[in-house]
Design an enzyme around this catalytic site. Structure first.
Site, PDB file in Angstrom:
ATOM      1  N   LYS A  44       0.838  -1.209   0.000  1.00 48.34           N
ATOM      2  CA  LYS A  44       0.000   0.000   0.000  1.00 48.34           C
ATOM      3  C   LYS A  44       0.867   1.251   0.000  1.00 48.34           C
ATOM      4  O   LYS A  44       0.396   2.364   0.172  1.00 48.34           O
ATOM      5  CB  LYS A  44      -0.911   0.031   1.246  1.00 48.34           C
ATOM      6  CG  LYS A  44      -2.016  -0.992   1.245  1.00 48.34           C
ATOM      7  CD  LYS A  44      -3.113  -0.617   2.241  1.00 48.34           C
ATOM      8  CE  LYS A  44      -2.686  -0.722   3.669  1.00 48.34           C
ATOM      9  NZ  LYS A  44      -3.801  -0.451   4.614  1.00 48.34           N
ATOM     10  N   LYS A  46       2.749   2.190   2.287  1.00 47.76           N
ATOM     11  CA  LYS A  46       2.634   2.822   3.605  1.00 47.76           C
ATOM     12  C   LYS A  46       3.699   2.218   4.522  1.00 47.76           C
ATOM     13  O   LYS A  46       3.946   1.026   4.492  1.00 47.76           O
ATOM     14  CB  LYS A  46       1.257   2.508   4.223  1.00 47.76           C
ATOM     15  CG  LYS A  46       0.160   3.500   3.865  1.00 47.76           C
ATOM     16  CD  LYS A  46      -1.066   3.276   4.767  1.00 47.76           C
ATOM     17  CE  LYS A  46      -1.959   4.474   4.752  1.00 47.76           C
ATOM     18  NZ  LYS A  46      -3.107   4.363   5.655  1.00 47.76           N
TER      19      LYS A  46
HETATM   20  N1  C2G Z   1     -10.547   6.928   8.575  1.00 45.56           N
HETATM   21  C1  C2G Z   1     -11.593   7.828   8.829  1.00 45.56           C
HETATM   22  N2  C2G Z   1     -11.306   9.109   9.133  1.00 45.56           N
HETATM   23  C2  C2G Z   1     -10.011   9.533   9.199  1.00 45.56           C
HETATM   24  C3  C2G Z   1      -8.951   8.633   8.968  1.00 45.56           C
HETATM   25  C4  C2G Z   1      -9.249   7.314   8.659  1.00 45.56           C
HETATM   26  O1  C2G Z   1     -12.778   7.443   8.766  1.00 45.56           O
HETATM   27  N3  C2G Z   1      -9.780  10.836   9.508  1.00 45.56           N
HETATM   28  C5  C2G Z   1     -10.891   5.544   8.242  1.00 45.56           C
HETATM   29  C6  C2G Z   1     -10.439   5.145   6.840  1.00 45.56           C
HETATM   30  O2  C2G Z   1     -11.391   5.570   5.873  1.00 45.56           O
HETATM   31  C7  C2G Z   1     -10.385   3.617   6.968  1.00 45.56           C
HETATM   32  C8  C2G Z   1      -9.986   3.417   8.448  1.00 45.56           C
HETATM   33  O3  C2G Z   1     -10.235   4.664   9.126  1.00 45.56           O
HETATM   34  O4  C2G Z   1     -11.686   3.059   6.776  1.00 45.56           O
HETATM   35  C9  C2G Z   1      -8.529   3.056   8.602  1.00 45.56           C
HETATM   36  O5  C2G Z   1      -7.751   4.058   7.980  1.00 45.56           O
HETATM   37  P1  C2G Z   1      -6.252   3.660   7.506  1.00 45.56           P
HETATM   38  O6  C2G Z   1      -5.530   3.026   8.638  1.00 45.56           O
HETATM   39  O7  C2G Z   1      -5.667   4.838   6.803  1.00 45.56           O
HETATM   40  O8  C2G Z   1      -6.571   2.505   6.459  1.00 45.56           O
HETATM   41  P2  C2G Z   1      -6.170   2.428   4.909  1.00 45.56           P
HETATM   42  O9  C2G Z   1      -4.720   2.652   4.753  1.00 45.56           O
HETATM   43  O10 C2G Z   1      -7.141   3.256   4.168  1.00 45.56           O
HETATM   44  O11 C2G Z   1      -6.376   0.859   4.630  1.00 45.56           O
HETATM   45  O12 C2G Z   1      -7.989  -2.945   2.359  1.00 45.56           O
HETATM   46  C10 C2G Z   1      -8.315  -1.665   2.874  1.00 45.56           C
HETATM   47  C11 C2G Z   1      -7.087  -0.971   3.381  1.00 45.56           C
HETATM   48  O13 C2G Z   1      -6.359  -1.792   4.278  1.00 45.56           O
HETATM   49  C12 C2G Z   1      -7.516   0.316   4.087  1.00 45.56           C
END
Ligand code: C2G
Length: 132
Positions: A44, A46
């Site tokens: 990803k 990340k």
């Molecule tokens: N999120 C949110 N509001 C934020 C930050 C994050 O609602 N201010 C939500 C994201 O939309 C996601 C969850 O929190 O649903 C986790 O965010 P991340 O850890 O950034 O996940 P991500 O990298 O988007 O990974 O297969 C799917 C991926 O693994 C999602």
């Protein structure tokens, strides 16, 4: 028992994540969180501050979370939904539409992201502080 699942890295756990987890749990009785492994994070593009084990341990301490499993690839979601008898798949709205293929197996819900916070914002803001 209505089972909900959501996926993410959840690094430097913050109130935006907690808002998501709380609303996801409110959609059922049991919330599974599939947390990205360190290897999958590389896919990803990340790099998380906390290791998978520590991000998992932190999530397991959150009152809304009932179970934490590993997310290791993009293709496991259908298996996870079927194997865990999941009724609802939930993701933040930045993923709107990306997982609609799961609609054959469960309800798919995209929840509005929490504005004003993100793991990358935390990192950027801390860098600014350091640089005075
Ligand atoms: N999120 C949110 N509001 C934020 C930050 C994050 O609602 N201010 C939500 C994201 O939309 C996601 C969850 O929190 O649903 C986790 O965010 P991340 O850890 O950034 O996940 P991500 O990298 O988007 O990974 O297969 C799917 C991926 O693994 C999602």
């Amino acid at each position: 028992m209505k089972k909900v699942i959501t996926y993410g890295t959840f690094d430097l756990l913050h109130w935006g994540h907690v808002n998501l987890l709380r609303r996801a749990k409110e959609m059922g009785d049991y919330l599974i969180v599939a947390i990205s492994s360190d290897e999958f994070n590389k896919l990803k593009d990340k790099k998380s501050y906390h290791s998978f084990e520590n991000r998992k341990m932190i999530l397991e301490a959150i009152r809304y979370v009932d179970e934490v499993i590993a997310e290791e690839n993009w293709d496991q979601k259908v298996h996870d939904v079927v194997d865990h008898n999941v009724d609802v798949f939930v993701m933040g709205s930045d993923w709107e539409g990306k997982f609609d293929f799961l609609k054959d197996h469960c309800e798919v819900v995209y929840l509005p992201r929490t504005v004003g916070i993100s793991t990358s914002k935390i990192k950027d803001d801390l860098l600014e502080v350091d640089n005075g």
